[in-house]
Motif scaffolding. Structure first.
Motif, mmCIF file in Angstrom:
data_model
loop_
_atom_site.group_PDB
_atom_site.id
_atom_site.type_symbol
_atom_site.label_atom_id
_atom_site.label_comp_id
_atom_site.label_asym_id
_atom_site.label_seq_id
_atom_site.Cartn_x
_atom_site.Cartn_y
_atom_site.Cartn_z
ATOM 1 N N PHE A 220 16.110 28.463 1.576
ATOM 2 C CA PHE A 220 16.460 28.135 2.959
ATOM 3 C C PHE A 220 15.390 28.568 3.964
ATOM 4 O O PHE A 220 15.661 28.601 5.157
ATOM 5 C CB PHE A 220 17.785 28.819 3.344
ATOM 6 C CG PHE A 220 19.016 28.100 2.871
ATOM 7 C CD1 PHE A 220 19.690 27.227 3.708
ATOM 8 C CD2 PHE A 220 19.516 28.301 1.594
ATOM 9 C CE1 PHE A 220 20.844 26.568 3.287
ATOM 10 C CE2 PHE A 220 20.667 27.650 1.158
ATOM 11 C CZ PHE A 220 21.333 26.783 2.011
ATOM 12 N N ALA A 223 14.891 26.763 7.340
ATOM 13 C CA ALA A 223 15.851 25.668 7.481
ATOM 14 C C ALA A 223 16.644 25.878 8.765
ATOM 15 O O ALA A 223 17.033 26.996 9.092
ATOM 16 C CB ALA A 223 16.790 25.634 6.286
ATOM 17 N N ALA A 244 16.818 31.565 6.997
ATOM 18 C CA ALA A 244 17.097 30.362 7.789
ATOM 19 C C ALA A 244 17.067 30.652 9.287
ATOM 20 O O ALA A 244 16.911 31.797 9.719
ATOM 21 C CB ALA A 244 18.455 29.793 7.385
#
Length: 262
Positions: A220, A223, A244
């Motif tokens: 991630f 992200a 993230a």
């Protein structure tokens, strides 16, 4: 519910094993090269990081997303009875190697504990795997270093896959390809999707619904998960959240902390 407090890193009871035993290369995640076994230049005499409060701003975001699942304090306090690589240089390499083994075992325990909350039909198998793995974490250094970690991980993964299939039954989104780097998944319906090991680096997951999506091993990093529904994602970990970019509207599982940089 299985107690997972021991599967959270407690750096105050460790000896900066990740800052010494692990290697990293100069990149967007780390400001310089460091070989395995050499203390990071930012490490202080008391095992604390000299730039802990400014790691992201100083070019070390990789340090902020690392998670050992409590393996560090287990190695120092239990496996080696309080001894550290600095106090006794003769044990240094064995301590670093044991840390690598225990880090895998503790991560498996985290996944098994999570699966026990959503796959009631497999409770006996999951609990058996959890108990067997827990027993391994209490091994002495010699036994730990002799352990076939890959074989044990494979065996545990079989029951984790079964738990995932059971939890996602009737709610499986179309299987996604594994390379989703930079993919536009904004508002995507990913309920029940298999995202195991998916590369979600810099993907746009804003307002996406990952309810019961299997994200074990998914990357991630960077992200965008602003407004995403992650509260019931399967096998989501703290280091995935830390990697993230989200906000106050992102829902996260109970037991995980909202990253400070969101």
């Amino acid at each position: 519910m299985t107690d997972v407090t021991h599967l959270r890193a407690d750096c105050s009871r460790c000896a900066a094993l990740c800052c010494v035993g692990l290697a990293f290369a100069k990149s967007a995640d780390f400001g310089f090269d460091k070989p395995a076994g050499r203390p990071c230049k930012n490490l202080l005499a008391d095992y604390r990081c000299g730039m802990h409060t400014s790691l992201r701003e100083s070019g070390f975001p990789g340090c902020t997303v690392y998670e050992c699942f409590g393996a560090g304090q287990q190695v120092v306090q239990v496996t080696f009875g309080g001894r550290t690589w600095r106090d006794d240089p003769a044990i240094a390499q064995r301590q670093f190697d044991a840390f690598g083994v225990l880090r895998v075992l503790h991560e498996l325990l985290w996944y098994l504990a999570d699966a026990l909350t959503f796959a009631p039909g497999l409770t006996a198998d999951l609990q058996r795997a959890y108990d067997e793995t827990t027993l391994l974490t209490k091994s002495d250094p010699d036994a730990l270093l002799a352990l076939d970690v890959a074989a044990h991980r494979h065996a545990v993964n079989q029951v984790l896959i079964q738990a995932s299939d059971q939890a996602r039954s009737g709610l499986r989104a179309k299987r996604r390809k594994s390379d989703l780097i930079g993919a536009n998944l904004r508002r995507a319906d990913l309920r029940g999707a298999s995202l195991r090991g998916a590369l979600l680096i810099a993907a746009d997951l804003r307002e996406a619904d990952l309810t019961r999506a299997d994200v074990i091993g998914a990357d991630f990093r960077d992200a965008q998960v602003h407004g995403a529904i992650l509260a019931d994602a399967l096998f989501l970990t703290q280091f995935q959240l830390n990697a993230a970019k989200g906000d106050a509207t992102t829902t996260i599982p109970a037991g995980l902390a909202r990253p400070k940089h969101w």
